[in-house]
Design an enzyme around this catalytic site. Sequence first.
Site, short mmCIF file in Angstrom:
data_model
loop_
_atom_site.label_atom_id
_atom_site.label_comp_id
_atom_site.label_asym_id
_atom_site.label_seq_id
_atom_site.Cartn_x
_atom_site.Cartn_y
_atom_site.Cartn_z
N THR A 35 10.64 -5.66 -1.92
CA THR A 35 10.47 -5.77 -3.37
C THR A 35 10.88 -4.47 -4.08
O THR A 35 11.00 -4.46 -5.30
CB THR A 35 9.00 -6.12 -3.76
N SER A 75 3.91 -2.44 -0.12
CA SER A 75 3.34 -3.79 -0.19
C SER A 75 3.90 -4.50 -1.42
O SER A 75 4.05 -3.87 -2.47
CB SER A 75 1.81 -3.76 -0.34
N ASN A 99 0.08 1.48 11.41
CA ASN A 99 1.18 2.38 11.79
C ASN A 99 1.15 3.67 10.97
O ASN A 99 1.37 4.76 11.52
CB ASN A 99 2.53 1.68 11.59
N LYS A 105 -2.53 10.43 12.09
CA LYS A 105 -3.34 10.99 13.19
C LYS A 105 -2.47 11.87 14.08
O LYS A 105 -2.84 13.00 14.42
CB LYS A 105 -3.95 9.84 13.99
N ALA A 114 -2.94 3.21 -0.91
CA ALA A 114 -2.90 2.50 -2.20
C ALA A 114 -3.66 1.19 -2.03
O ALA A 114 -3.16 0.24 -1.44
CB ALA A 114 -1.45 2.22 -2.60
N TYR A 145 -3.08 -11.06 -0.24
CA TYR A 145 -3.03 -9.69 -0.76
C TYR A 145 -4.41 -9.05 -0.73
O TYR A 145 -4.60 -7.95 -0.21
CB TYR A 145 -2.49 -9.71 -2.19
N LYS A 149 -5.54 -5.89 1.68
CA LYS A 149 -5.96 -4.59 1.15
C LYS A 149 -7.40 -4.27 1.57
O LYS A 149 -7.74 -3.10 1.78
CB LYS A 149 -5.82 -4.58 -0.37
N TYR A 159 -10.42 5.01 10.76
CA TYR A 159 -9.67 6.19 11.21
C TYR A 159 -10.34 7.47 10.73
O TYR A 159 -10.29 8.50 11.40
CB TYR A 159 -8.20 6.12 10.74
N THR A 175 -1.09 -1.37 -13.67
CA THR A 175 -0.30 -0.20 -14.06
C THR A 175 1.05 -0.68 -14.56
O THR A 175 1.57 -1.68 -14.07
CB THR A 175 -0.15 0.75 -12.86
#
Length: 310
Positions: A35, A75, A99, A105, A114, A145, A149, A159, A175
Amino acid sequence: MRTVITGGAGFIGSHLCERFLAEGHEVLCVDNLLTGTRRNIEHLADHPGFRFIEHNISESIELEGPVENILHFASPASPVDYLAHPIPTLKVGSLGTHNALGLAKAKDARFLLASTSEVYGDPEVHPQREDYWGHVNPIGPRGCYDEAKRFAEAITMAYHRYHGVKTRIVRIFNTYGPRMRLNDGRVLPNFMRQALRGESITVYGEGQQTRSFCYVDDLVEGIFRLLHADFSEPVNLGNPSEITVLQLAQEIIALVEGTKSQIIYEDLPQDDPRRRKPDITRARELLGWEPKVDRSEGLKRSLEYFQGAV
Ligand code: UDP
Protein backbone atom coordinates in the site's frame (compact mmCIF):
# COMPACT_ATOMS: atom_id res chain seq x y z
CA MET A 1 22.38 6.53 14.57
CA ARG A 2 20.85 3.98 12.20
CA THR A 3 17.09 3.77 12.19
CA VAL A 4 15.02 1.13 10.41
CA ILE A 5 11.51 2.20 9.42
CA THR A 6 9.24 -0.59 8.19
CA GLY A 7 6.40 0.76 6.09
CA GLY A 8 8.70 3.71 5.34
CA ALA A 9 7.16 4.22 1.89
CA GLY A 10 3.69 4.62 3.36
CA PHE A 11 1.91 7.81 4.37
CA ILE A 12 3.14 8.13 7.97
CA GLY A 13 6.30 6.11 7.33
CA SER A 14 7.54 8.51 4.66
CA HIS A 15 7.10 11.48 7.00
CA LEU A 16 9.08 9.58 9.64
CA CYS A 17 11.88 8.88 7.14
CA GLU A 18 12.08 12.61 6.46
CA ARG A 19 12.12 13.52 10.14
CA PHE A 20 14.80 11.02 11.13
CA LEU A 21 17.00 12.07 8.21
CA ALA A 22 16.58 15.68 9.33
CA GLU A 23 17.75 14.61 12.81
CA GLY A 24 20.93 13.27 11.22
CA HIS A 25 20.05 9.58 11.36
CA GLU A 26 20.85 7.08 8.66
CA VAL A 27 17.46 5.70 7.61
CA LEU A 28 16.81 2.21 6.24
CA CYS A 29 13.32 2.21 4.78
CA VAL A 30 11.88 -1.31 4.48
CA ASP A 31 8.66 -1.64 2.50
CA ASN A 32 7.09 -4.20 0.16
CA LEU A 33 5.02 -1.47 -1.56
CA LEU A 34 1.71 -3.26 -0.99
CA THR A 35 0.00 0.00 0.00
CA GLY A 36 3.07 2.25 0.12
CA THR A 37 4.62 3.75 -3.00
CA ARG A 38 8.03 4.81 -4.31
CA ARG A 39 6.53 8.23 -5.04
CA ASN A 40 6.36 8.90 -1.30
CA ILE A 41 10.13 8.55 -0.94
CA GLU A 42 11.50 9.56 -4.34
CA HIS A 43 12.51 12.98 -2.96
CA LEU A 44 14.71 11.18 -0.42
CA ALA A 45 16.39 8.81 -2.86
CA ASP A 46 19.51 10.99 -3.35
CA HIS A 47 19.96 11.73 0.34
CA PRO A 48 23.27 10.12 1.41
CA GLY A 49 21.71 8.81 4.64
CA PHE A 50 18.74 7.13 2.97
CA ARG A 51 18.43 3.56 1.74
CA PHE A 52 15.33 1.80 0.45
CA ILE A 53 15.04 -1.97 0.86
CA GLU A 54 12.12 -3.56 -0.96
CA HIS A 55 11.21 -6.38 1.41
CA ASN A 56 8.15 -7.86 3.07
CA ILE A 57 8.85 -7.73 6.82
CA SER A 58 6.52 -10.73 7.28
CA GLU A 59 9.48 -12.71 5.83
CA SER A 60 12.63 -12.90 7.92
CA ILE A 61 15.19 -10.14 7.53
CA GLU A 62 18.90 -9.81 8.16
CA LEU A 63 20.73 -6.52 8.10
CA GLU A 64 24.47 -5.94 8.29
CA GLY A 65 25.90 -3.60 10.89
CA PRO A 66 24.52 -1.84 13.92
CA VAL A 67 20.95 -0.55 14.23
CA GLU A 68 19.87 1.75 17.06
CA ASN A 69 16.14 2.16 16.41
CA ILE A 70 13.40 0.15 14.71
CA LEU A 71 10.05 1.75 13.99
CA HIS A 72 7.54 -0.85 12.85
CA PHE A 73 4.97 0.94 10.69
CA ALA A 74 4.38 -1.65 7.97
CA SER A 75 0.67 -2.53 7.62
CA PRO A 76 -2.32 -1.68 5.52
CA ALA A 77 -4.13 0.87 7.69
CA SER A 78 -7.23 1.97 5.84
CA PRO A 79 -10.37 -0.16 6.26
CA VAL A 80 -10.67 -0.50 2.46
CA ASP A 81 -7.04 -1.66 2.23
CA TYR A 82 -7.17 -4.17 5.04
CA LEU A 83 -10.46 -5.59 3.77
CA ALA A 84 -8.76 -6.08 0.40
CA HIS A 85 -5.66 -7.65 2.03
CA PRO A 86 -6.84 -9.36 5.22
CA ILE A 87 -4.18 -12.07 5.28
CA PRO A 88 -1.15 -9.82 4.62
CA THR A 89 -2.61 -7.54 7.32
CA LEU A 90 -2.76 -10.39 9.85
CA LYS A 91 0.71 -11.56 8.82
CA VAL A 92 2.42 -8.20 9.12
CA GLY A 93 0.88 -7.57 12.54
CA SER A 94 1.97 -10.99 13.79
CA LEU A 95 4.90 -12.42 11.78
CA GLY A 96 6.08 -8.97 10.73
CA THR A 97 6.11 -7.70 14.30
CA HIS A 98 7.88 -10.87 15.41
CA ASN A 99 10.58 -10.38 12.77
CA ALA A 100 11.01 -6.70 13.59
CA LEU A 101 11.26 -7.51 17.31
CA GLY A 102 13.77 -10.27 16.56
CA LEU A 103 15.89 -7.72 14.72
CA ALA A 104 15.60 -5.28 17.65
CA LYS A 105 16.71 -8.01 20.06
CA ALA A 106 19.65 -9.07 17.86
CA LYS A 107 20.84 -5.45 17.43
CA ASP A 108 19.97 -4.33 20.97
CA ALA A 109 17.91 -1.58 19.33
CA ARG A 110 14.99 0.43 20.63
CA PHE A 111 11.72 -0.77 19.10
CA LEU A 112 8.62 1.32 18.50
CA LEU A 113 5.35 -0.30 17.42
CA ALA A 114 2.74 1.60 15.44
CA SER A 115 -0.46 0.46 17.07
CA THR A 116 -3.86 2.03 16.59
CA SER A 117 -7.04 3.34 18.15
CA GLU A 118 -8.65 0.31 16.48
CA VAL A 119 -7.45 -1.76 19.45
CA TYR A 120 -10.35 -0.06 21.29
CA GLY A 121 -12.81 -1.35 18.65
CA ASP A 122 -16.26 0.27 18.88
CA PRO A 123 -15.47 1.79 22.28
CA GLU A 124 -17.79 1.79 25.28
CA VAL A 125 -15.54 4.26 27.09
CA HIS A 126 -15.25 7.82 25.79
CA PRO A 127 -12.79 9.43 25.33
CA GLN A 128 -10.45 6.43 25.09
CA ARG A 129 -7.74 6.11 27.72
CA GLU A 130 -4.85 3.68 27.45
CA ASP A 131 -6.16 1.57 30.35
CA TYR A 132 -9.36 0.71 28.43
CA TRP A 133 -9.15 -2.85 27.04
CA GLY A 134 -11.45 -2.31 24.11
CA HIS A 135 -14.56 -3.71 22.48
CA VAL A 136 -13.46 -5.60 19.38
CA ASN A 137 -15.32 -8.09 17.19
CA PRO A 138 -12.59 -10.63 16.36
CA ILE A 139 -14.55 -12.26 13.51
CA GLY A 140 -15.98 -9.11 11.91
CA PRO A 141 -14.53 -7.46 8.78
CA ARG A 142 -12.22 -5.22 10.82
CA GLY A 143 -10.99 -8.11 12.97
CA CYS A 144 -8.01 -8.78 10.66
CA TYR A 145 -6.57 -5.37 11.50
CA ASP A 146 -7.74 -4.92 15.08
CA GLU A 147 -6.62 -8.35 16.24
CA ALA A 148 -3.34 -8.16 14.33
CA LYS A 149 -2.52 -4.93 16.16
CA ARG A 150 -3.67 -6.36 19.50
CA PHE A 151 -1.39 -9.36 18.94
CA ALA A 152 1.39 -6.96 17.92
CA GLU A 153 1.02 -5.14 21.25
CA ALA A 154 1.02 -8.44 23.15
CA ILE A 155 4.20 -9.74 21.51
CA THR A 156 5.87 -6.35 21.95
CA MET A 157 5.15 -6.47 25.69
CA ALA A 158 6.40 -10.09 25.79
CA TYR A 159 9.72 -9.09 24.17
CA HIS A 160 9.98 -6.27 26.66
CA ARG A 161 9.22 -8.40 29.72
CA TYR A 162 10.93 -11.63 28.69
CA HIS A 163 13.87 -10.40 26.62
CA GLY A 164 14.28 -6.90 28.08
CA VAL A 165 13.96 -5.19 24.69
CA LYS A 166 13.43 -1.42 25.01
CA THR A 167 9.98 -1.16 23.46
CA ARG A 168 7.47 1.64 22.88
CA ILE A 169 3.86 1.38 21.71
CA VAL A 170 2.04 4.30 20.10
CA ARG A 171 -1.71 4.04 19.58
CA ILE A 172 -2.31 6.25 16.58
CA PHE A 173 -5.71 7.89 16.11
CA ASN A 174 -6.99 9.12 12.72
CA THR A 175 -4.14 11.01 11.08
CA TYR A 176 -4.18 13.00 7.85
CA GLY A 177 -1.98 15.11 5.62
CA PRO A 178 0.07 15.10 2.44
CA ARG A 179 0.90 11.72 0.85
CA MET A 180 -2.28 9.96 1.88
CA ARG A 181 -3.29 7.87 -1.12
CA LEU A 182 -6.13 9.52 -2.99
CA ASN A 183 -7.93 6.19 -3.30
CA ASP A 184 -7.06 4.63 0.05
CA GLY A 185 -10.77 4.72 0.91
CA ARG A 186 -10.45 6.71 4.12
CA VAL A 187 -12.86 9.47 4.81
CA LEU A 188 -10.54 12.44 4.36
CA PRO A 189 -8.99 11.53 0.99
CA ASN A 190 -12.43 10.40 -0.23
CA PHE A 191 -14.08 13.70 0.66
CA MET A 192 -11.17 15.77 -0.69
CA ARG A 193 -11.10 13.85 -3.97
CA GLN A 194 -14.88 14.01 -4.34
CA ALA A 195 -15.03 17.74 -3.56
CA LEU A 196 -12.19 18.54 -5.97
CA ARG A 197 -13.77 16.53 -8.79
CA GLY A 198 -17.27 17.81 -8.10
CA GLU A 199 -18.50 14.28 -7.35
CA SER A 200 -21.01 13.31 -4.65
CA ILE A 201 -19.60 13.28 -1.12
CA THR A 202 -20.30 9.80 0.26
CA VAL A 203 -21.28 10.03 3.91
CA TYR A 204 -21.78 6.56 5.41
CA GLY A 205 -24.78 6.03 7.67
CA GLU A 206 -26.23 9.31 8.86
CA GLY A 207 -22.78 10.76 9.37
CA GLN A 208 -23.30 11.04 13.13
CA GLN A 209 -20.32 8.79 13.94
CA THR A 210 -17.36 10.81 15.21
CA ARG A 211 -13.61 10.85 14.64
CA SER A 212 -10.79 13.13 15.82
CA PHE A 213 -8.26 14.06 13.16
CA CYS A 214 -4.58 14.72 13.84
CA TYR A 215 -2.28 16.46 11.37
CA VAL A 216 0.67 14.25 10.42
CA ASP A 217 3.40 16.69 11.59
CA ASP A 218 1.96 16.66 15.11
CA LEU A 219 1.91 12.87 15.13
CA VAL A 220 5.51 12.62 13.93
CA GLU A 221 6.65 14.97 16.70
CA GLY A 222 4.90 12.81 19.29
CA ILE A 223 6.45 9.62 17.90
CA PHE A 224 9.92 11.16 17.96
CA ARG A 225 9.48 12.14 21.60
CA LEU A 226 8.02 8.77 22.59
CA LEU A 227 10.92 6.86 21.05
CA HIS A 228 13.28 8.75 23.34
CA ALA A 229 11.14 8.43 26.47
CA ASP A 230 11.73 5.52 28.84
CA PHE A 231 8.20 4.14 28.79
CA SER A 232 7.01 0.78 27.48
CA GLU A 233 3.23 0.94 27.98
CA PRO A 234 0.99 2.22 25.18
CA VAL A 235 0.61 5.95 24.59
CA ASN A 236 -2.29 7.47 22.63
CA LEU A 237 -1.33 10.07 20.04
CA GLY A 238 -4.07 11.99 18.30
CA ASN A 239 -5.91 15.25 18.23
CA PRO A 240 -8.80 15.29 20.74
CA SER A 241 -10.86 17.71 18.64
CA GLU A 242 -13.83 15.47 17.82
CA ILE A 243 -16.30 16.00 14.95
CA THR A 244 -19.00 14.01 13.20
CA VAL A 245 -18.33 12.68 9.73
CA LEU A 246 -21.14 14.90 8.44
CA GLN A 247 -19.41 18.00 9.90
CA LEU A 248 -16.18 16.94 8.20
CA ALA A 249 -18.03 16.71 4.87
CA GLN A 250 -19.42 20.22 5.39
CA GLU A 251 -16.02 21.64 6.34
CA ILE A 252 -14.40 20.18 3.23
CA ILE A 253 -17.20 21.44 0.97
CA ALA A 254 -16.76 24.92 2.47
CA LEU A 255 -12.99 24.74 1.95
CA VAL A 256 -13.01 23.68 -1.71
CA GLU A 257 -14.05 26.89 -3.43
CA GLY A 258 -16.64 26.55 -6.15
CA THR A 259 -17.22 22.84 -5.67
CA LYS A 260 -20.55 21.54 -6.94
CA SER A 261 -20.43 18.46 -4.74
CA GLN A 262 -23.51 17.45 -2.78
CA ILE A 263 -23.69 15.08 0.15
CA ILE A 264 -25.21 11.65 -0.46
CA TYR A 265 -25.76 8.97 2.16
CA GLU A 266 -24.56 5.38 1.78
CA ASP A 267 -24.74 2.30 4.05
CA LEU A 268 -22.69 2.37 7.22
CA PRO A 269 -20.03 -0.40 7.07
CA GLN A 270 -20.34 -3.24 9.59
CA ASP A 271 -18.71 -2.60 13.00
CA ASP A 272 -17.87 1.02 12.12
CA PRO A 273 -16.89 2.59 15.47
CA ARG A 274 -19.56 5.11 16.53
CA ARG A 275 -17.29 7.42 18.47
CA ARG A 276 -13.57 7.96 18.70
CA LYS A 277 -11.55 10.53 20.58
CA PRO A 278 -8.20 10.09 22.31
CA ASP A 279 -7.58 10.95 25.92
CA ILE A 280 -4.04 12.35 25.58
CA THR A 281 -3.32 12.99 29.25
CA ARG A 282 -0.54 10.39 29.22
CA ALA A 283 1.21 11.94 26.19
CA ARG A 284 0.86 15.42 27.70
CA GLU A 285 2.39 14.38 31.02
CA LEU A 286 5.04 11.99 29.72
CA LEU A 287 6.15 13.79 26.57
CA GLY A 288 4.98 17.37 27.09
CA TRP A 289 3.25 16.84 23.76
CA GLU A 290 0.06 18.12 22.31
CA PRO A 291 -1.17 18.81 18.80
CA LYS A 292 -0.33 22.26 17.43
CA VAL A 293 -2.02 22.24 14.00
CA ASP A 294 -5.76 22.77 14.22
CA ARG A 295 -8.13 21.28 11.69
CA SER A 296 -8.71 24.42 9.65
CA GLU A 297 -4.95 24.83 9.12
CA GLY A 298 -4.36 21.09 8.57
CA LEU A 299 -7.17 20.82 6.05
CA LYS A 300 -5.77 23.81 4.12
CA ARG A 301 -2.32 22.25 3.96
CA SER A 302 -3.81 18.92 2.91
CA LEU A 303 -5.97 20.51 0.24
CA GLU A 304 -2.85 21.84 -1.51
CA TYR A 305 -1.51 18.32 -1.70
CA PHE A 306 -4.80 16.81 -2.88
CA GLN A 307 -5.17 19.52 -5.53
CA GLY A 308 -1.86 18.35 -6.98
CA ALA A 309 -2.80 14.69 -6.68
CA VAL A 310 -6.23 14.62 -8.38
N1 UDP B 1 -16.65 7.35 5.92
C1 UDP B 1 -17.64 8.00 5.21
N2 UDP B 1 -17.49 8.16 3.86
C2 UDP B 1 -16.39 7.72 3.19
C3 UDP B 1 -15.38 7.06 3.92
C4 UDP B 1 -15.54 6.87 5.29
O1 UDP B 1 -18.65 8.44 5.78
O2 UDP B 1 -16.33 7.91 1.96
C5 UDP B 1 -16.80 7.22 7.39
C6 UDP B 1 -16.62 5.80 7.92
O3 UDP B 1 -17.84 5.09 7.89
C7 UDP B 1 -16.13 6.07 9.32
C8 UDP B 1 -15.37 7.38 9.21
O4 UDP B 1 -15.78 7.97 7.98
O5 UDP B 1 -17.22 6.27 10.19
C9 UDP B 1 -13.86 7.20 9.17
O6 UDP B 1 -13.57 6.21 8.24
P1 UDP B 1 -12.10 5.87 7.74
O7 UDP B 1 -12.23 4.84 6.67
O8 UDP B 1 -11.39 7.12 7.40
O9 UDP B 1 -11.31 5.25 8.98
P2 UDP B 1 -11.69 4.64 10.41
O10 UDP B 1 -11.61 5.78 11.34
O11 UDP B 1 -13.08 4.03 10.36
O12 UDP B 1 -10.63 3.64 10.61
